[in-house]
Design a protein around this motif. Structure first.
Motif, PDB file in Angstrom:
ATOM      1  N   ILE A  44       0.838  -1.203   0.000  1.00  0.00           N
ATOM      2  CA  ILE A  44       0.000   0.000   0.000  1.00  0.00           C
ATOM      3  C   ILE A  44       0.869   1.247   0.000  1.00  0.00           C
ATOM      4  O   ILE A  44       0.609   2.195  -0.744  1.00  0.00           O
ATOM      5  CB  ILE A  44      -0.976  -0.023   1.191  1.00  0.00           C
ATOM      6  N   ILE A  45       1.919   1.250   0.808  1.00  0.00           N
ATOM      7  CA  ILE A  45       2.825   2.414   0.841  1.00  0.00           C
ATOM      8  C   ILE A  45       3.481   2.590  -0.528  1.00  0.00           C
ATOM      9  O   ILE A  45       3.556   3.705  -1.054  1.00  0.00           O
ATOM     10  CB  ILE A  45       3.879   2.248   1.952  1.00  0.00           C
ATOM     11  N   PHE A  46       3.945   1.503  -1.116  1.00  0.00           N
ATOM     12  CA  PHE A  46       4.564   1.578  -2.433  1.00  0.00           C
ATOM     13  C   PHE A  46       3.583   2.108  -3.483  1.00  0.00           C
ATOM     14  O   PHE A  46       3.932   2.963  -4.300  1.00  0.00           O
ATOM     15  CB  PHE A  46       5.077   0.197  -2.855  1.00  0.00           C
ATOM     16  N   ALA A  47       2.343   1.639  -3.444  1.00  0.00           N
ATOM     17  CA  ALA A  47       1.340   2.086  -4.418  1.00  0.00           C
ATOM     18  C   ALA A  47       1.035   3.571  -4.255  1.00  0.00           C
ATOM     19  O   ALA A  47       0.922   4.297  -5.248  1.00  0.00           O
ATOM     20  CB  ALA A  47       0.064   1.258  -4.265  1.00  0.00           C
ATOM     21  N   TRP A  48       0.923   4.050  -3.013  1.00  0.00           N
ATOM     22  CA  TRP A  48       0.666   5.477  -2.794  1.00  0.00           C
ATOM     23  C   TRP A  48       1.844   6.319  -3.280  1.00  0.00           C
ATOM     24  O   TRP A  48       1.652   7.385  -3.869  1.00  0.00           O
ATOM     25  CB  TRP A  48       0.383   5.757  -1.325  1.00  0.00           C
ATOM     26  N   LEU A  49       3.068   5.857  -3.050  1.00  0.00           N
ATOM     27  CA  LEU A  49       4.227   6.593  -3.546  1.00  0.00           C
ATOM     28  C   LEU A  49       4.281   6.572  -5.070  1.00  0.00           C
ATOM     29  O   LEU A  49       4.626   7.571  -5.700  1.00  0.00           O
ATOM     30  CB  LEU A  49       5.517   6.017  -2.963  1.00  0.00           C
ATOM     31  N   TRP A  50       3.936   5.439  -5.668  1.00  0.00           N
ATOM     32  CA  TRP A  50       3.948   5.289  -7.119  1.00  0.00           C
ATOM     33  C   TRP A  50       3.008   6.306  -7.769  1.00  0.00           C
ATOM     34  O   TRP A  50       3.284   6.828  -8.847  1.00  0.00           O
ATOM     35  CB  TRP A  50       3.525   3.857  -7.464  1.00  0.00           C
ATOM     36  N   VAL A  51       1.897   6.579  -7.130  1.00  0.00           N
ATOM     37  CA  VAL A  51       0.926   7.536  -7.660  1.00  0.00           C
ATOM     38  C   VAL A  51       1.194   8.940  -7.125  1.00  0.00           C
ATOM     39  O   VAL A  51       1.074   9.927  -7.852  1.00  0.00           O
ATOM     40  CB  VAL A  51      -0.508   7.086  -7.293  1.00  0.00           C
TER      41      VAL A  51
ATOM     42  N   ILE B  70       3.976  10.576  -5.970  1.00  0.00           N
ATOM     43  CA  ILE B  70       5.142  11.361  -6.410  1.00  0.00           C
ATOM     44  C   ILE B  70       4.884  12.033  -7.761  1.00  0.00           C
ATOM     45  O   ILE B  70       5.076  13.247  -7.887  1.00  0.00           O
ATOM     46  CB  ILE B  70       6.420  10.489  -6.406  1.00  0.00           C
ATOM     47  N   PRO B  71       4.411  11.307  -8.780  1.00  0.00           N
ATOM     48  CA  PRO B  71       4.096  12.001 -10.038  1.00  0.00           C
ATOM     49  C   PRO B  71       2.971  13.023  -9.887  1.00  0.00           C
ATOM     50  O   PRO B  71       2.994  14.083 -10.523  1.00  0.00           O
ATOM     51  CB  PRO B  71       3.683  10.876 -10.990  1.00  0.00           C
ATOM     52  N   LEU B  72       1.998  12.724  -9.041  1.00  0.00           N
ATOM     53  CA  LEU B  72       0.909  13.675  -8.804  1.00  0.00           C
ATOM     54  C   LEU B  72       1.441  14.958  -8.178  1.00  0.00           C
ATOM     55  O   LEU B  72       1.090  16.066  -8.603  1.00  0.00           O
ATOM     56  CB  LEU B  72      -0.159  13.050  -7.906  1.00  0.00           C
ATOM     57  N   ALA B  73       2.301  14.827  -7.174  1.00  0.00           N
ATOM     58  CA  ALA B  73       2.878  16.008  -6.530  1.00  0.00           C
ATOM     59  C   ALA B  73       3.711  16.816  -7.526  1.00  0.00           C
ATOM     60  O   ALA B  73       3.641  18.049  -7.538  1.00  0.00           O
ATOM     61  CB  ALA B  73       3.729  15.587  -5.333  1.00  0.00           C
ATOM     62  N   TYR B  74       4.467  16.141  -8.364  1.00  0.00           N
ATOM     63  CA  TYR B  74       5.262  16.837  -9.384  1.00  0.00           C
ATOM     64  C   TYR B  74       4.346  17.576 -10.366  1.00  0.00           C
ATOM     65  O   TYR B  74       4.614  18.713 -10.749  1.00  0.00           O
ATOM     66  CB  TYR B  74       6.160  15.846 -10.131  1.00  0.00           C
ATOM     67  N   GLY B  75       3.260  16.947 -10.752  1.00  0.00           N
ATOM     68  CA  GLY B  75       2.312  17.573 -11.665  1.00  0.00           C
ATOM     69  C   GLY B  75       1.658  18.800 -11.065  1.00  0.00           C
ATOM     70  O   GLY B  75       1.483  19.820 -11.733  1.00  0.00           O
ATOM     71  N   VAL B  76       1.289  18.718  -9.794  1.00  0.00           N
ATOM     72  CA  VAL B  76       0.693  19.877  -9.117  1.00  0.00           C
ATOM     73  C   VAL B  76       1.731  20.994  -9.008  1.00  0.00           C
ATOM     74  O   VAL B  76       1.412  22.172  -9.227  1.00  0.00           O
ATOM     75  CB  VAL B  76       0.142  19.474  -7.726  1.00  0.00           C
ATOM     76  N   TYR B  77       2.960  20.667  -8.705  1.00  0.00           N
ATOM     77  CA  TYR B  77       4.035  21.655  -8.629  1.00  0.00           C
ATOM     78  C   TYR B  77       4.207  22.364  -9.972  1.00  0.00           C
ATOM     79  O   TYR B  77       4.281  23.604 -10.043  1.00  0.00           O
ATOM     80  CB  TYR B  77       5.331  20.953  -8.204  1.00  0.00           C
ATOM     81  N   GLU B  78       4.268  21.597 -11.049  1.00  0.00           N
ATOM     82  CA  GLU B  78       4.396  22.188 -12.383  1.00  0.00           C
ATOM     83  C   GLU B  78       3.177  23.051 -12.728  1.00  0.00           C
ATOM     84  O   GLU B  78       3.308  24.109 -13.333  1.00  0.00           O
ATOM     85  CB  GLU B  78       4.576  21.088 -13.439  1.00  0.00           C
ATOM     86  N   LEU B  79       2.002  22.618 -12.333  1.00  0.00           N
ATOM     87  CA  LEU B  79       0.781  23.383 -12.578  1.00  0.00           C
ATOM     88  C   LEU B  79       0.840  24.734 -11.887  1.00  0.00           C
ATOM     89  O   LEU B  79       0.496  25.767 -12.478  1.00  0.00           O
ATOM     90  CB  LEU B  79      -0.442  22.598 -12.100  1.00  0.00           C
ATOM     91  N   VAL B  80       1.299  24.749 -10.644  1.00  0.00           N
ATOM     92  CA  VAL B  80       1.404  26.001  -9.895  1.00  0.00           C
ATOM     93  C   VAL B  80       2.413  26.927 -10.564  1.00  0.00           C
ATOM     94  O   VAL B  80       2.169  28.134 -10.698  1.00  0.00           O
ATOM     95  CB  VAL B  80       1.762  25.731  -8.417  1.00  0.00           C
ATOM     96  N   LEU B  81       3.537  26.383 -11.004  1.00  0.00           N
ATOM     97  CA  LEU B  81       4.527  27.214 -11.697  1.00  0.00           C
ATOM     98  C   LEU B  81       3.947  27.809 -12.982  1.00  0.00           C
ATOM     99  O   LEU B  81       4.113  29.003 -13.260  1.00  0.00           O
ATOM    100  CB  LEU B  81       5.774  26.407 -12.022  1.00  0.00           C
ATOM    101  N   LYS B  82       3.273  27.010 -13.787  1.00  0.00           N
ATOM    102  CA  LYS B  82       2.707  27.497 -15.046  1.00  0.00           C
ATOM    103  C   LYS B  82       1.582  28.496 -14.788  1.00  0.00           C
ATOM    104  O   LYS B  82       1.454  29.487 -15.512  1.00  0.00           O
ATOM    105  CB  LYS B  82       2.178  26.334 -15.868  1.00  0.00           C
TER     106      LYS B  82
END
Length: 68
Positions: free
Chosen positions: A40-47, A49-61
């Motif tokens: 479960i921990i691995f699955a949450w990290l798998w989803v 980390i990319p989600l957090a990166y996407g939100v970060y990029e969205l805020v920058l744009k």
């Protein structure tokens, strides 16, 4: 009414040449709960980390869009 006491479940043996069924793999050393927790921990990290990166990029744009 049968007053001979509580009944016990009938036990059956597997067919000849077939091992009995088990609820967990024979080569497992960790309890199933800890394996599931790790998965479960691995699955949450798998989803996550990319989600957090996407939100970060969205805020920058979005900041670039509204600030020029």
């Amino acid at each position: 009414m049968n007053s001979s006491g509580p009944s016990t479940p009938a036990t059956t043996s597997p067919p000849p040449g077939r091992p009995p069924m088990t609820t967990s793999p024979a080569n497992s050393t960790a309890p199933p709960e800890s394996r599931r927790t790790g998965l479960i921990i691995f699955a949450w990290l798998w989803v996550g980390i990319p989600l957090a990166y996407g939100v970060y990029e969205l805020v920058l744009k979005a900041a670039q869009l509204f600030t020029g």
